[in-house]
Design an enzyme around this catalytic site. Sequence first.
Site, short mmCIF file in Angstrom:
data_model
loop_
_atom_site.label_atom_id
_atom_site.label_comp_id
_atom_site.label_asym_id
_atom_site.label_seq_id
_atom_site.Cartn_x
_atom_site.Cartn_y
_atom_site.Cartn_z
N LYS A 175 30.57 41.57 37.37
CA LYS A 175 31.69 41.07 36.86
C LYS A 175 32.16 39.67 36.70
CE LYS A 175 33.85 43.53 39.76
NZ LYS A 175 34.81 44.37 40.50
N THR A 206 46.54 40.37 36.37
CA THR A 206 45.31 41.02 36.83
C THR A 206 45.03 41.50 38.14
OG1 THR A 206 44.65 38.87 37.43
CG2 THR A 206 44.17 39.18 35.09
N GLY A 208 44.39 44.08 40.63
CA GLY A 208 43.89 45.36 40.55
C GLY A 208 42.68 45.56 39.51
N THR A 209 42.19 44.68 38.80
CA THR A 209 41.29 44.77 37.74
C THR A 209 40.19 45.63 38.20
OG1 THR A 209 40.52 42.54 37.99
CG2 THR A 209 41.93 42.96 36.06
N GLY A 210 39.64 44.87 39.29
CA GLY A 210 38.31 45.52 39.94
C GLY A 210 38.55 47.00 40.24
N CYS A 211 39.58 47.29 40.79
CA CYS A 211 39.71 48.95 41.31
C CYS A 211 39.78 49.66 40.10
CB CYS A 211 40.98 48.91 42.01
SG CYS A 211 41.09 47.77 43.58
N1 ATP Z 1 41.81 37.45 32.32
C1 ATP Z 1 41.06 38.68 31.83
N2 ATP Z 1 40.76 39.00 30.59
C2 ATP Z 1 40.05 40.04 30.16
N3 ATP Z 1 39.28 40.85 31.08
C3 ATP Z 1 39.33 40.17 32.39
C4 ATP Z 1 40.32 39.24 32.72
N4 ATP Z 1 39.76 39.00 34.12
C5 ATP Z 1 39.08 39.97 34.43
N5 ATP Z 1 38.54 40.64 33.49
C6 ATP Z 1 37.50 41.85 33.31
O1 ATP Z 1 38.00 42.61 34.26
C7 ATP Z 1 37.20 43.36 35.10
C8 ATP Z 1 37.29 43.36 36.52
O2 ATP Z 1 36.71 42.07 36.76
P1 ATP Z 1 37.15 40.97 37.76
O3 ATP Z 1 36.03 39.92 37.90
O4 ATP Z 1 38.69 40.60 37.71
O5 ATP Z 1 36.96 42.07 39.25
P2 ATP Z 1 37.56 41.72 40.82
O6 ATP Z 1 37.55 40.31 40.99
O7 ATP Z 1 36.86 42.56 41.38
O8 ATP Z 1 38.91 42.43 40.59
P3 ATP Z 1 39.95 42.46 41.57
O9 ATP Z 1 40.35 41.20 41.64
O10 ATP Z 1 40.97 43.38 41.06
O11 ATP Z 1 39.16 42.83 43.05
C9 ATP Z 1 35.88 43.04 34.57
O12 ATP Z 1 35.36 43.74 33.27
C10 ATP Z 1 36.43 41.60 33.91
O13 ATP Z 1 35.18 40.83 32.96
C1 MP5 Z 2 43.90 47.82 49.25
C2 MP5 Z 2 43.18 46.89 48.19
N1 MP5 Z 2 42.03 47.31 47.61
C3 MP5 Z 2 41.50 46.45 46.78
C4 MP5 Z 2 42.22 45.34 46.36
C5 MP5 Z 2 41.72 44.24 45.44
O1 MP5 Z 2 42.30 44.03 44.12
P1 MP5 Z 2 42.88 42.64 44.11
O2 MP5 Z 2 41.72 41.81 44.02
O3 MP5 Z 2 43.18 42.58 42.54
O4 MP5 Z 2 44.11 42.16 44.77
C6 MP5 Z 2 43.30 44.93 47.01
N2 MP5 Z 2 44.32 43.92 46.74
N3 MP5 Z 2 43.98 45.77 47.81
#
Ligand code: ATP
Ligand code: MP5
Length: 266
Positions: A175, A206, A208-211
């Site tokens: 990602k 943003t 929770g985007t990864g979850c």
């Molecule tokens: N500002 C944004 N606009 C559009 N897409 C985004 C943006 N930020 C992240 N993404 C997309 O969201 C998805 C999750 O990516 P991200 O890199 O944020 O994951 P992450 O860091 O694991 O998330 P989290 O921070 O929730 O754990 C990917 O498809 C990424 O390209």
């Molecule tokens: C319980 C739990 N699981 C996963 C994430 C990652 O999400 P984010 O990086 O968006 O805070 C989080 N913040 N909390």
Amino acid sequence: MGIPPRVLTVAGSDSGGGAGIQADLKTMLALGVHGMSVLTAVTAQNSLGVQGAWELPAEAVRAQFRSVVDDIGVQAVKTGMLASAELVETVAGLLAGVDAPVVVDPVGVSKHGDALLAASALDAVRTKLLPAATVATPNLDEVAWLTGVRVRTESDLRRAADAVLSHGPRWALIKGGHLAGDAVDLLTDGTEEHWLRAVRHDNRHTHGTGCTLASAIAARLAQGRSVPEAVADAKDYVTGAIAAGFPLGGGIGPVDHGWRFRDHRN
Ligand SMILES: Nc1ncnc2c1ncn2[C@@H]1O[C@H](COP(=O)(O)OP(=O)(O)OP(=O)(O)O)[C@@H](O)[C@H]1O
Ligand SMILES: Cc1ncc(COP(=O)(O)O)c(N)n1
């Protein structure tokens, strides 16, 4: 009415409702599958950060998993925050007995930089959890911890994916959300390559985007899509959810998991 596919998330609770188990179950509802949960940890968390985290005993994780899998059954599993080496090993052992695709989001820290995985668990993630993954979905920080590869530009994503694949997942989705410019991710199994590109939405909602992305992939896999189809569809869903994100609290707000219910883009 037919029975919807069943999807299990093995993850931590986010009391603020934006990430973790709460994001996973909302995503599953939005995408039409029956969501179920195995809780690994409880966090006291909001838009400003993680104020506390408490891991559950391995026995509680095992019992939840058995309850769900032995009676209800699963068509896909997603893993998120696993907190410790003991829980990583416990979950990897449980996954070995499941005949369903597994999406591993190797959650390391929250958006605010709070640790959600002990440093001592990294080795277990590399050697036990990643080999169990149908798709592994690390962000760039997680790629760096797991493989030592530092991604600075899009052109580094391929090298990052190869390094992740060397630990055994069938597919790697790297990602690039933390890079500047478009939100670009690379999906590959070492043979096929799929570049997923979306407009970057410059809002701060943003959390929770990864979850959300990993759960959407699991939902689509449970519905019988191929990995490239599931990931492309999940990327569309998370991009729409970020675009519709809203301000809650004084910090990073949540994405809107229900955007397709509210808006004409459905
Ligand atoms: N500002 C944004 N606009 C559009 N897409 C985004 C943006 N930020 C992240 N993404 C997309 O969201 C998805 C999750 O990516 P991200 O890199 O944020 O994951 P992450 O860091 O694991 O998330 P989290 O921070 O929730 O754990 C990917 O498809 C990424 O390209
Ligand atoms: C319980 C739990 N699981 C996963 C994430 C990652 O999400 P984010 O990086 O968006 O805070 C989080 N913040 N909390």
